[in-house]
Scaffold this motif. Sequence first.
Motif, PDB file in Angstrom:
ATOM      1  N   PHE A   1       0.827  -1.278  -0.006  1.00 42.59           N
ATOM      2  CA  PHE A   1      -0.093   0.044  -0.133  1.00 42.59           C
ATOM      3  C   PHE A   1       0.726   1.424  -0.015  1.00 42.59           C
ATOM      4  N   GLY A   2       2.097   1.215   0.161  1.00 35.15           N
ATOM      5  CA  GLY A   2       3.068   2.126   0.057  1.00 35.15           C
ATOM      6  C   GLY A   2       2.729   3.228   1.426  1.00 35.15           C
ATOM      7  N   GLU A   3       2.322   2.344   2.551  1.00 38.92           N
ATOM      8  CA  GLU A   3       2.000   2.972   3.794  1.00 38.92           C
ATOM      9  C   GLU A   3       2.791   2.330   5.006  1.00 38.92           C
ATOM     10  N   ARG A   4       3.658   3.313   5.513  1.00 45.59           N
ATOM     11  CA  ARG A   4       4.374   2.667   6.799  1.00 45.59           C
ATOM     12  C   ARG A   4       3.542   2.732   8.094  1.00 45.59           C
ATOM     13  N   VAL A   5       2.982   1.626   8.410  1.00 45.66           N
ATOM     14  CA  VAL A   5       2.304   1.692   9.830  1.00 45.66           C
ATOM     15  C   VAL A   5       3.170   1.393  10.942  1.00 45.66           C
ATOM     16  N   ALA A   6       3.066   2.209  12.170  1.00 43.48           N
ATOM     17  CA  ALA A   6       3.807   2.003  13.064  1.00 43.48           C
ATOM     18  C   ALA A   6       3.615   0.648  13.709  1.00 43.48           C
ATOM     19  N   LEU A   7       4.589   0.185  14.440  1.00 44.36           N
ATOM     20  CA  LEU A   7       4.471  -1.339  14.914  1.00 44.36           C
ATOM     21  C   LEU A   7       3.505  -1.230  16.093  1.00 44.36           C
ATOM     22  N   ALA A   8       3.619  -0.427  16.679  1.00 40.90           N
ATOM     23  CA  ALA A   8       2.724  -0.271  17.984  1.00 40.90           C
ATOM     24  C   ALA A   8       1.072  -0.160  17.437  1.00 40.90           C
TER      25      ALA A   8
END
Length: 230
Positions: free
Chosen positions: A211-218
């Motif tokens: 998706f080209g989206e970096r989602v935080a691990l938390a």
Amino acid sequence: MAVYGYARVSTVEQAASGNSLDTQRSILSGVAQSEGMEIGRMFVDRGVSGSKPLEDRRAGSELLSALEAGDVVFCAKLDRMFRNASDALTTLQTFKDKGVRLFLKDMGGDVTGNGVSALVFTILAGVAQFERERIAERVAENRERLVAAGRFVGGRVPFGMRVVDGEDEQGRPARFLEPDPEKEPIVVRIKGLRSDGFTVRAVQSAVQKEFGERVALATISKLSNEGDAR
């Protein structure tokens, strides 16, 4: 030395004889006479809520401005003059520092002198702490209730949600949280990958590639724990 009296009635209480201005004036006059004094001026706040601090009331503000060292103030009850114990504690200390004596009939007399002063201040300090704790509890409880009802109460908007305007149960303007259609596919993918046993970091990498989206691990971890309840 000037001797003052202070009385207050709220809108609802004006017709109640126990808190009427005439009753308060009579009480103050009697207390002053028992102390060998006579009230020279009465400061009266009519139809004023006790939730307002003394300095924000018309007559209360005038009283504070008139006070000088050596003056004496008479009031029938603690709640006629102060909005809560914390307010009373702060104002009484100001009176003491300024050299002003305050007589409260329901508190036993001079609450700024050496008689019942120490006891009054100890009681008020304890009550003030209790009030602060209860206010904090009520705020937290109300916040939890609003969040459970889908209300947006400020702060960061959770990933996958958006804020929309609406109305509460009483028809008043309110803001709510609802799923963001643009982010919903990402949320579904995250939950699916986690259900398949992918690690949080592996999910983060996969989502970023797809998706080209970096989602935080938390955030990924939190979404995983929410399951289908969201």
